[in-house]
Enzyme design. Structure first.
Site, PDB file in Angstrom:
ATOM      1  N   GLN A   1       0.801  -1.222   0.000  1.00 54.18           N
ATOM      2  CA  GLN A   1       0.000   0.000   0.000  1.00 54.18           C
ATOM      3  C   GLN A   1       0.836   1.276   0.000  1.00 54.18           C
ATOM      4  O   GLN A   1       0.355   2.334  -0.396  1.00 54.18           O
ATOM      5  CB  GLN A   1      -0.959  -0.007   1.194  1.00 54.18           C
ATOM      6  CG  GLN A   1      -1.991  -1.131   1.092  1.00 54.18           C
ATOM      7  CD  GLN A   1      -2.981  -1.133   2.237  1.00 54.18           C
ATOM      8  OE1 GLN A   1      -2.711  -1.720   3.273  1.00 54.18           O
ATOM      9  NE2 GLN A   1      -4.119  -0.479   2.078  1.00 54.18           N
TER      10      GLN A   1
ATOM     11  N   ARG B   1       3.622   0.091  12.936  1.00 61.24           N
ATOM     12  CA  ARG B   1       3.335  -1.224  12.352  1.00 61.24           C
ATOM     13  C   ARG B   1       3.434  -1.120  10.830  1.00 61.24           C
ATOM     14  O   ARG B   1       2.724  -0.331  10.219  1.00 61.24           O
ATOM     15  CB  ARG B   1       1.924  -1.685  12.756  1.00 61.24           C
ATOM     16  CG  ARG B   1       1.528  -2.984  12.087  1.00 61.24           C
ATOM     17  CD  ARG B   1       0.145  -3.509  12.512  1.00 61.24           C
ATOM     18  NE  ARG B   1      -0.129  -4.699  11.731  1.00 61.24           N
ATOM     19  CZ  ARG B   1      -1.236  -4.917  11.029  1.00 61.24           C
ATOM     20  NH1 ARG B   1      -2.235  -4.055  11.047  1.00 61.24           N
ATOM     21  NH2 ARG B   1      -1.377  -6.020  10.312  1.00 61.24           N
TER      22      ARG B   1
ATOM     23  N   HIS C   1       1.272  -9.251   4.638  1.00 65.25           N
ATOM     24  CA  HIS C   1       0.057  -8.447   4.494  1.00 65.25           C
ATOM     25  C   HIS C   1      -0.393  -8.527   3.024  1.00 65.25           C
ATOM     26  O   HIS C   1      -0.362  -7.531   2.296  1.00 65.25           O
ATOM     27  CB  HIS C   1       0.327  -7.004   4.942  1.00 65.25           C
ATOM     28  CG  HIS C   1      -0.895  -6.199   5.263  1.00 65.25           C
ATOM     29  ND1 HIS C   1      -1.083  -5.552   6.465  1.00 65.25           N
ATOM     30  CD2 HIS C   1      -2.003  -5.919   4.550  1.00 65.25           C
ATOM     31  CE1 HIS C   1      -2.245  -4.904   6.465  1.00 65.25           C
ATOM     32  NE2 HIS C   1      -2.826  -5.102   5.298  1.00 65.25           N
TER      33      HIS C   1
ATOM     34  N   ASN D   1      -1.799 -10.922   8.294  1.00 63.34           N
ATOM     35  CA  ASN D   1      -2.844  -9.927   8.504  1.00 63.34           C
ATOM     36  C   ASN D   1      -4.186 -10.413   7.955  1.00 63.34           C
ATOM     37  O   ASN D   1      -4.286 -10.773   6.778  1.00 63.34           O
ATOM     38  CB  ASN D   1      -2.465  -8.630   7.780  1.00 63.34           C
ATOM     39  CG  ASN D   1      -3.529  -7.549   7.962  1.00 63.34           C
ATOM     40  OD1 ASN D   1      -3.718  -7.039   9.061  1.00 63.34           O
ATOM     41  ND2 ASN D   1      -4.254  -7.241   6.904  1.00 63.34           N
ATOM     42  N   GLU D   2      -5.196 -10.426   8.792  1.00 60.96           N
ATOM     43  CA  GLU D   2      -6.589 -10.641   8.381  1.00 60.96           C
ATOM     44  C   GLU D   2      -6.799 -11.814   7.429  1.00 60.96           C
ATOM     45  O   GLU D   2      -7.211 -11.622   6.273  1.00 60.96           O
ATOM     46  CB  GLU D   2      -7.143  -9.375   7.720  1.00 60.96           C
ATOM     47  CG  GLU D   2      -7.203  -8.187   8.625  1.00 60.96           C
ATOM     48  CD  GLU D   2      -7.950  -7.007   7.989  1.00 60.96           C
ATOM     49  OE1 GLU D   2      -8.303  -7.073   6.799  1.00 60.96           O
ATOM     50  OE2 GLU D   2      -8.199  -6.025   8.702  1.00 60.96           O
TER      51      GLU D   2
ATOM     52  N   ASN E   1      -8.049  -6.088  14.315  1.00 59.46           N
ATOM     53  CA  ASN E   1      -8.382  -4.971  13.424  1.00 59.46           C
ATOM     54  C   ASN E   1      -9.893  -4.774  13.483  1.00 59.46           C
ATOM     55  O   ASN E   1     -10.654  -5.721  13.252  1.00 59.46           O
ATOM     56  CB  ASN E   1      -8.003  -5.281  11.970  1.00 59.46           C
ATOM     57  CG  ASN E   1      -6.493  -5.325  11.767  1.00 59.46           C
ATOM     58  OD1 ASN E   1      -5.721  -5.025  12.682  1.00 59.46           O
ATOM     59  ND2 ASN E   1      -6.080  -5.670  10.562  1.00 59.46           N
TER      60      ASN E   1
ATOM     61  N   TYR F   1     -13.160  -1.921  12.518  1.00 60.74           N
ATOM     62  CA  TYR F   1     -13.585  -0.679  11.874  1.00 60.74           C
ATOM     63  C   TYR F   1     -15.034  -0.302  12.134  1.00 60.74           C
ATOM     64  O   TYR F   1     -15.361   0.865  12.277  1.00 60.74           O
ATOM     65  CB  TYR F   1     -13.358  -0.780  10.352  1.00 60.74           C
ATOM     66  CG  TYR F   1     -11.905  -0.732   9.961  1.00 60.74           C
ATOM     67  CD1 TYR F   1     -11.264   0.472   9.707  1.00 60.74           C
ATOM     68  CD2 TYR F   1     -11.139  -1.899   9.893  1.00 60.74           C
ATOM     69  CE1 TYR F   1      -9.923   0.537   9.367  1.00 60.74           C
ATOM     70  CE2 TYR F   1      -9.786  -1.844   9.562  1.00 60.74           C
ATOM     71  CZ  TYR F   1      -9.192  -0.630   9.300  1.00 60.74           C
ATOM     72  OH  TYR F   1      -7.856  -0.571   8.981  1.00 60.74           O
TER      73      TYR F   1
ATOM     74  N   GLU G   1      -5.307  -2.297  14.062  1.00 57.78           N
ATOM     75  CA  GLU G   1      -5.865  -1.356  13.074  1.00 57.78           C
ATOM     76  C   GLU G   1      -7.214  -0.860  13.563  1.00 57.78           C
ATOM     77  O   GLU G   1      -8.026  -1.633  14.082  1.00 57.78           O
ATOM     78  CB  GLU G   1      -6.108  -2.011  11.702  1.00 57.78           C
ATOM     79  CG  GLU G   1      -4.896  -2.222  10.863  1.00 57.78           C
ATOM     80  CD  GLU G   1      -5.227  -2.860   9.511  1.00 57.78           C
ATOM     81  OE1 GLU G   1      -6.342  -2.645   8.984  1.00 57.78           O
ATOM     82  OE2 GLU G   1      -4.363  -3.575   8.995  1.00 57.78           O
TER      83      GLU G   1
ATOM     84  N   TRP H   1      -5.117   3.064  11.740  1.00 52.47           N
ATOM     85  CA  TRP H   1      -5.014   2.881  10.287  1.00 52.47           C
ATOM     86  C   TRP H   1      -5.512   4.155   9.657  1.00 52.47           C
ATOM     87  O   TRP H   1      -6.684   4.439   9.765  1.00 52.47           O
ATOM     88  CB  TRP H   1      -5.840   1.674   9.790  1.00 52.47           C
ATOM     89  CG  TRP H   1      -5.553   1.469   8.335  1.00 52.47           C
ATOM     90  CD1 TRP H   1      -6.208   2.037   7.275  1.00 52.47           C
ATOM     91  CD2 TRP H   1      -4.487   0.699   7.771  1.00 52.47           C
ATOM     92  NE1 TRP H   1      -5.607   1.676   6.098  1.00 52.47           N
ATOM     93  CE2 TRP H   1      -4.557   0.862   6.369  1.00 52.47           C
ATOM     94  CE3 TRP H   1      -3.471  -0.101   8.317  1.00 52.47           C
ATOM     95  CZ2 TRP H   1      -3.654   0.236   5.503  1.00 52.47           C
ATOM     96  CZ3 TRP H   1      -2.578  -0.716   7.446  1.00 52.47           C
ATOM     97  CH2 TRP H   1      -2.686  -0.541   6.051  1.00 52.47           C
TER      98      TRP H   1
ATOM     99  N   TRP I   1      -6.194  -0.910  -1.867  1.00 48.85           N
ATOM    100  CA  TRP I   1      -6.583  -2.160  -2.539  1.00 48.85           C
ATOM    101  C   TRP I   1      -7.540  -1.900  -3.708  1.00 48.85           C
ATOM    102  O   TRP I   1      -7.255  -1.014  -4.515  1.00 48.85           O
ATOM    103  CB  TRP I   1      -7.152  -3.145  -1.503  1.00 48.85           C
ATOM    104  CG  TRP I   1      -6.212  -3.334  -0.326  1.00 48.85           C
ATOM    105  CD1 TRP I   1      -6.439  -2.952   0.969  1.00 48.85           C
ATOM    106  CD2 TRP I   1      -4.892  -3.908  -0.319  1.00 48.85           C
ATOM    107  NE1 TRP I   1      -5.353  -3.271   1.770  1.00 48.85           N
ATOM    108  CE2 TRP I   1      -4.391  -3.852   1.010  1.00 48.85           C
ATOM    109  CE3 TRP I   1      -4.061  -4.468  -1.304  1.00 48.85           C
ATOM    110  CZ2 TRP I   1      -3.122  -4.333   1.374  1.00 48.85           C
ATOM    111  CZ3 TRP I   1      -2.797  -4.948  -0.950  1.00 48.85           C
ATOM    112  CH2 TRP I   1      -2.345  -4.876   0.365  1.00 48.85           C
TER     113      TRP I   1
HETATM  114  C1  PNW Z   1      -7.913  -3.798   6.345  1.00 45.57           C
HETATM  115  N1  PNW Z   1     -14.124  -5.195   5.363  1.00 45.57           N
HETATM  116  O1  PNW Z   1      -8.681  -4.426   5.381  1.00 45.57           O
HETATM  117  C2  PNW Z   1      -6.490  -4.016   5.877  1.00 45.57           C
HETATM  118  O2  PNW Z   1      -5.688  -4.701   6.819  1.00 45.57           O
HETATM  119  C3  PNW Z   1      -5.814  -2.776   5.394  1.00 45.57           C
HETATM  120  O3  PNW Z   1      -4.762  -3.134   4.551  1.00 45.57           O
HETATM  121  C4  PNW Z   1      -6.825  -1.869   4.728  1.00 45.57           C
HETATM  122  O4  PNW Z   1      -6.259  -0.805   4.051  1.00 45.57           O
HETATM  123  C5  PNW Z   1      -7.778  -1.397   5.813  1.00 45.57           C
HETATM  124  O5  PNW Z   1      -8.361  -2.491   6.487  1.00 45.57           O
HETATM  125  C6  PNW Z   1      -8.865  -0.486   5.324  1.00 45.57           C
HETATM  126  O6  PNW Z   1      -9.735  -1.115   4.423  1.00 45.57           O
HETATM  127  C7  PNW Z   1     -10.045  -4.555   5.427  1.00 45.57           C
HETATM  128  O7  PNW Z   1     -14.741  -5.164   4.276  1.00 45.57           O
HETATM  129  C8  PNW Z   1     -10.712  -4.665   4.222  1.00 45.57           C
HETATM  130  O8  PNW Z   1     -14.739  -5.401   6.446  1.00 45.57           O
HETATM  131  C9  PNW Z   1     -12.068  -4.870   4.206  1.00 45.57           C
HETATM  132  C10 PNW Z   1     -12.756  -4.981   5.391  1.00 45.57           C
HETATM  133  C11 PNW Z   1     -12.084  -4.874   6.602  1.00 45.57           C
HETATM  134  C12 PNW Z   1     -10.736  -4.674   6.618  1.00 45.57           C
END
Ligand code: PNW
Length: 483
Positions: free
Chosen positions: A26, A82, A127, A171-172, A307, A309, A381, A432, A440
């Site tokens: 990224q 990180r 990642h 990662n994830e 992580n 959100y 994150e 983040w 992405w």
């Molecule tokens: C994370 N969702 O990805 C990644 O670890 C990062 O690289 C990315 O830039 C960041 O979150 C922000 O998108 C995600 O759809 C992508 O729930 C998609 C989801 C969650 C996290």
């Protein structure tokens, strides 16, 4: 207003880790410089797939501008950073006996410069940017990847472990399985939700477990660091908490996002029973983990990397909602509440997925703490995005990012409540992200940065947003002081 906005005063524990997070593909650019091999993301972006047609060839150009990144971290007063290592920059042929000296040099210089600024590295080994040469022989769908990842991790510990004391293997895995192998919107772009998507969850878990075991047996004693995996999860609540079917649906959504990987690592070593049963098949589509594999995976953590959100409401699927399913096996309909604020400053041009629900973080932290035996948790994150194009002529760079300021303040305050009021063992927080970067499939249309990056001025100029100052104040106070 609601419990979401009432701020608590107080402090995080002493030695709390304060950081920002990024990932190699990224931010680095230099996609074909100094002996770097190609990754599946290089291939993917050069064959379409990205919303605005951009790619990570240059992006923030951190390969050359890393000192600027460190200066931003210093100004933030971050204690940690990180970032991830590019596998194909270090091992262009994925063979640890023929590393790329320039790649090794780059990360050595970078780690040394970080430490010279008193910022501790937290390194993600993987990642998402798998070397293309490994994809060509089956990638995560082949069992051979497990040994390749073990070898790569071993290499990373041997080169950088004298200075890196905080490691994240992968990662994830959930997003990789779903987006890389389910709906195909991420590299390698495979659309096979009923097979590949499950298959790679097993190899990722085994790869993680082997990397952890290598660290444990070969390096821990001398290097004395910590290592784990990072899992992503929304919080999810029943739409109608009095309806048992809704309660079940919400739990199932969490089982499928978090439990799929957390149960094997932090629980009993196996995939969640609810996932195996849910398909209603005689034999689950999930791979079977042998007793030996479960034993290998179980307990491979020193902390819980999370992580997070956003939040969703859940209810059972109906005929009207069945088209909205994330996955054919996921018989749950999830959606935001209509009252929740959506990320993005401009109407109709907002990220579709990110709704601002701060107390979802507190609830999720409590859930993890209770379900998995009170592990130390590091939020690896958390952050909030805006969407291009920006049509506020007064602030096209969104330097006065009030919404992100509120997001950071309110989510961190909920994290503080989890620590102070609920006794969750929270050790650190990584925002983040340090600066706008290649998001992405959304390319440069979605921006998460504490710093604006100008991708068109030839200089990738970084400019702090208001949120950078807000975050610094919280870091300086180690929380929220009574003012
Ligand atoms: C994370 N969702 O990805 C990644 O670890 C990062 O690289 C990315 O830039 C960041 O979150 C922000 O998108 C995600 O759809 C992508 O729930 C998609 C989801 C969650 C996290």
């Amino acid at each position: 207003m609601s419990e979401n906005t009432e701020l608590t005063k107080g402090h995080f524990r002493k030695g709390f880790m304060w950081g920002a997070a990024t990932a190699s593909y990224q931010i680095e650019g230099a996609w074909n410089e100094d002996g770097k091999g190609q990754s599946i993301w290089d291939t993917f972006v050069h064959t379409g797939h990205i919303e605005d047609g951009t790619n990570g060839d240059i992006t923030c150009d951190s390969y050359h501008k890393y000192q600027e990144d460190i200066n931003m971290l210093k100004n933030l007063k971050a204690t940690h950073y990180r970032f991830s290592l590019s596998w194909s920059r270090l091992l262009p042929t994925a063979d640890s006996s023929t590393p790329n000296p320039a790649g090794v040099d780059f990360y050595n210089k970078f780690i040394d410069a970080l430490l010279a600024s008193n910022i501790k590295p937290c390194v993600t080994i993987y990642h998402w940017d798998l070397p293309q040469c490994l994809q060509d022989i089956g990638g995560w769908q082949s069992d051979d990847i497990v040994e390749k990842f073990r070898e790569y991790s071993d290499f990373c510990f041997s080169q950088f472990g004298d200075r890196v004391k905080l490691w994240i293997t992968i990662n994830e895995p959930h997003v990789q399985c779903g987006f890389g192998y389910g709906n195909g919107i991420h590299a390698p772009g495979i659309k096979d939700p009923l097979n590949a998507c499950y298959q790679v969850s097993r190899t990722m878990l085994l790869a993680h477990a082997h990397a952890y075991r290598v660290y444990d047996t070969k390096y821990r004693k001398t290097q004395n660091g910590q290592i784990s995996i990072t899992l992503n999860s929304d919080w999810c609540e029943p739409k109608d908490p009095t309806n048992p079917e809704h309660v079940k649906a919400a739990q199932f959504y969490i089982d499928v996002t978090l439990g799929w990987f957390a149960n094997p690592v932090y629980g009993d070593g196996d995939f969640p029973a609810s996932m195996k049963k849910s398909q209603g098949l005689e034999k689950s589509r999930l791979p079977t983990l042998t007793e030996e594999e479960k034993k290998l995976i179980k307990g491979t953590y020193d902390f819980f990397g999370l992580n997070h959100y956003t939040t969703r409401l859940a209810e059972p699927v109906s005929e009207a909602t069945q088209d909205y399913l994330m996955h054919p096996d996921l018989a749950v309909y999830v959606h935001p509440d209509s009252s929740w604020e959506r990320a993005g400053l401009i109407k109709n041009e907002v990220p579709e997925w990110l709704y601002i629900v701060p107390n979802g973080l507190r609830k999720l932290l409590n859930y993890i703490s209770k379900t998995y035996g009170d592990p130390s948790i590091i939020i690896t994150e958390n952050g909030c995005s805006t969407k291009n194009p920006v049509n506020d002529p007064g602030d096209t760079k969104q330097l006065v990012d009030e919404q992100r300021c509120c997001y950071i303040t309110s989510y961190l305050n909920e994290a503080l409540k989890a620590h102070l009021l609920d006794g969750v063992d929270l050790r650190g927080y990584f925002l983040w992200t340090l600066m706008d970067n290649f998001e992405w499939a959304a390319g440069h249309t979605e921006r998460f940065g504490l710093h604006h990056v100008d991708f068109s001025d030839g200089n990738q100029t970084r400019t702090p947003r208001k949120s950078a100052a807000i975050y610094t104040k919280i870091i300086e106070e180690n929380g929220f002081s009574a003012s």
